[in-house]
Design an enzyme around this catalytic site. Structure first.
Site, PDB file in Angstrom:
ATOM      1  N   CYS A  61       0.805  -1.222   0.000  1.00 64.18           N
ATOM      2  CA  CYS A  61       0.000   0.000   0.000  1.00 64.18           C
ATOM      3  C   CYS A  61       0.840   1.277   0.000  1.00 64.18           C
ATOM      4  CB  CYS A  61      -0.930   0.006   1.212  1.00 64.18           C
ATOM      5  SG  CYS A  61      -2.132  -1.343   1.206  1.00 64.18           S
ATOM      6  N   HIS A  64      12.468   0.974   5.419  1.00 58.42           N
ATOM      7  CA  HIS A  64      12.225  -0.442   5.103  1.00 58.42           C
ATOM      8  C   HIS A  64      12.734  -1.305   6.262  1.00 58.42           C
ATOM      9  CE1 HIS A  64      11.554  -4.050   2.884  1.00 58.42           C
ATOM     10  NE2 HIS A  64      11.414  -3.436   1.725  1.00 58.42           N
ATOM     11  N   HIS A  79      -1.736  19.764   7.298  1.00 57.91           N
ATOM     12  CA  HIS A  79      -2.628  18.672   6.899  1.00 57.91           C
ATOM     13  C   HIS A  79      -1.889  17.337   6.976  1.00 57.91           C
ATOM     14  CE1 HIS A  79      -5.288  21.833   5.441  1.00 57.91           C
ATOM     15  NE2 HIS A  79      -4.300  22.298   4.704  1.00 57.91           N
ATOM     16  N   HIS A 120      -2.494   6.879   5.508  1.00 58.90           N
ATOM     17  CA  HIS A 120      -3.025   5.784   4.702  1.00 58.90           C
ATOM     18  C   HIS A 120      -4.258   5.177   5.363  1.00 58.90           C
ATOM     19  CE1 HIS A 120      -3.544   2.080   2.581  1.00 58.90           C
ATOM     20  NE2 HIS A 120      -3.054   1.342   3.555  1.00 58.90           N
ATOM     21  N   ASN A 168     -10.465   0.909   1.865  1.00 60.30           N
ATOM     22  CA  ASN A 168      -9.009   0.875   1.716  1.00 60.30           C
ATOM     23  C   ASN A 168      -8.694   0.688   0.231  1.00 60.30           C
ATOM     24  OD1 ASN A 168      -6.282   0.338   1.636  1.00 60.30           O
ATOM     25  ND2 ASN A 168      -6.301  -1.192   3.266  1.00 60.30           N
TER      26      ASN A 168
END
Length: 494
Positions: A220, A299, A383, A387, A420
């Site tokens: 995502c 990562h 702002h 996700h 989603n």
């Protein structure tokens, strides 16, 4: 009343501290410059002439100085990275025929898993607490009983989503397909041959020398990765533009088994996609909506638990689905913390960085048990686009970053209205803020995305011009923004 008065005093103390630290250079330089200026005014012309003669400057010195200044200025301009502008973007608005009300979803679950009542009840509980509305959409193939996840139907979904978003982008920007220099398409779970990027090139008859890329398996957070890739390419090629397309194709990825950890994706993921136009052309500066400021990628794949927390796999019956580990929120929190550690020094004011540093020193050197200081990112951004992976994800980040309900409103409403939508969810949230008339020139936006691997990626944008109301009909919220925000109950009884 005394407690309230004490909190107000502390608030004013913190405001004074922030103002002092954030403007410390101004406070130091102004007196120095004022002293020099006053000294200059008090000097007579003879003293200034004597001072100039004492420097013993010749014409050669002046020429060399001018050459050095010109050389340094030229090197700075040449080595400075090119500014990347977001000219505009478009989001796919699913047709009403793809809408999946709760009753239809549960009817499908009952018929497909008729011998597994516990799995059906589990999906019902997830749906009741998901934060989704009855206006979300699933592709046509998943409306059949049983679903028909064929390659042809998956391609049809890809064409519907990608071509619709692309057509909207071309209409909004006036861009001609032949003028596209770079194309980046990301879709995690559907990677056909020819690729989706090749499908776009064939549809719009793009140039033969276009630089095209197709990203898959990135989860995502792939939308931010695609933006980062496009940015790196645009740094190498002046006077160019790039189109980034982010989507997730659901048709071949519906899970038809009974494992609870793999049924979650059926309840949360919905149709969606976005097309974004980036440019490094100075001529696009005036019409561009945003300017890219930072991208920070984290990562955690070196850690086994992080690597396996979101994984496509077969269940004991051989049915393929996405397994969401029970440690997902803990892994996401650790990835967010690493990402914040990197992005904090880039965006936070000096006052917050100093407090964070002092707290860290006290905890490390003096073995203090004081809680780690959480920087106030509300001082760095107006702002937040978190996700919309699920209600739990938004709740966790709201608590960790100490955000208000308004700061996460766009994320909650995007999850409610569209579900989603994977890597494109950030753009539905940006569209919501625009449709509400809250996006002003100079506003800073923080996009935060999570993905399998495990990754936490951030993009920071600065608004280039005030987005005026009413928004055009191409905005995915144009037909319903007057109804939002809505109150989302903790549980919707089905």
């Amino acid at each position: 009343m005394p407690e309230n008065s004490h909190s107000i005093k502390l608030r004013y103390v913190k405001l004074c501290y922030q103002y002092l630290v954030n403007n410390i250079l101004t406070f130091l330089l102004v007196p120095i410059m004022a002293t020099i200026f006053i000294q200059f005014l008090q000097s007579n012309p003879n003293e200034l002439l004597n001072f100039y003669n004492s420097l013993s400057l010749t014409s050669i010195h002046l020429v060399c100085s001018l050459f050095l200044i010109s050389y340094v200025t030229t090197c700075y301009i040449m080595s400075r990275p090119r500014t990347i502008y977001l000219v505009d973007y478009a989001c796919f608005r699913p047709p009403i025929t793809c809408r999946i009300p709760f009753a239809s979803f549960m009817e499908h679950a009952h018929l497909i898993l008729s011998s597994e009542p516990k799995s059906v009840r589990f999906q019902m509980k997830i749906l009741e607490r998901s934060g989704l509305s009855e206006e979300t959409a699933l592709p046509p193939a998943m409306h059949y009983i049983p679903p028909t996840p064929t390659m042809d139907s998956a391609r049809e979904e890809a064409e519907l989503v990608i071509f619709s978003a692309m057509d909207l982008l071309l209409a909004k920007t006036g861009l001609k397909p032949k003028d596209i220099d770079v194309l980046v398409v990301n879709c995690s779970l559907f990677s056909p041959t020819p690729s989706l990027s090749a499908m776009v090139i064939n549809k719009y008859k793009l140039r033969s020398n276009i630089k095209s890329f197709n990203l898959s398996g990135m989860g995502c957070s792939a939308g931010v990765i695609s933006i980062d890739l496009a940015r790196d390419i645009l740094q190498q090629y002046p006077n160019s533009n790039a189109v980034v397309i982010s989507t997730e194709i659901l048709t071949p990825n519906g899970y038809l088994g009974k494992e609870r950890s793999m049924l979650l994706t059926n309840c949360l993921f919905r149709m969606g996609g976005a097309a974004i136009l980036l440019s490094n052309r100075k001529s696009d500066r005036g019409r561009a909506k945003y300017r890219l400021v930072h991208i920070v990628r984290t990562h955690k794949g070196a850690d086994d638990k992080s690597f396996r927390c979101v994984q496509q796999q077969e269940d004991p019956e051989g049915k393929v689905g996405i397994n969401l580990c029970i440690d997902l929120m803990q892994v996401a929190g650790e990835a967010l913390q690493s990402n914040i550690t990197t992005i904090g020094p880039l965006v936070l004011p000096a006052s917050e960085q100093l407090l964070f540093l002092l707290t860290l020193i006290c905890r490390k050197l003096f073995k203090s048990k004081m809680k780690p200081y959480i920087p106030d990112f509300k001082l760095a951004f107006e702002h937040f686009c978190i996700h919309a992976g699920g209600r739990a994800v938004i709740d966790e980040l709201q608590n960790n970053l100490q955000l208000s309900a308004e700061h996460v409103e766009a994320s909650r409403m995007a999850l409610y209205r569209f579900g989603n939508t994977s890597s494109s969810s950030l753009w539905y949230e940006m569209s919501y803020i625009e449709a509400k008339g809250r996006m002003k020139k100079g506003d800073r936006i923080w996009q935060i995305a999570f993905g399998s691997g495990f990754k936490c990626n951030s993009a920071v944008w600065k608004c280039n011009r005030t987005i005026k109301l009413p928004v055009d009909d191409h905005n995915p919220w144009a037909d319903c923004i007057d109804r939002y925000p809505v109150d989302i109950p903790d549980v919707v009884r089905l």
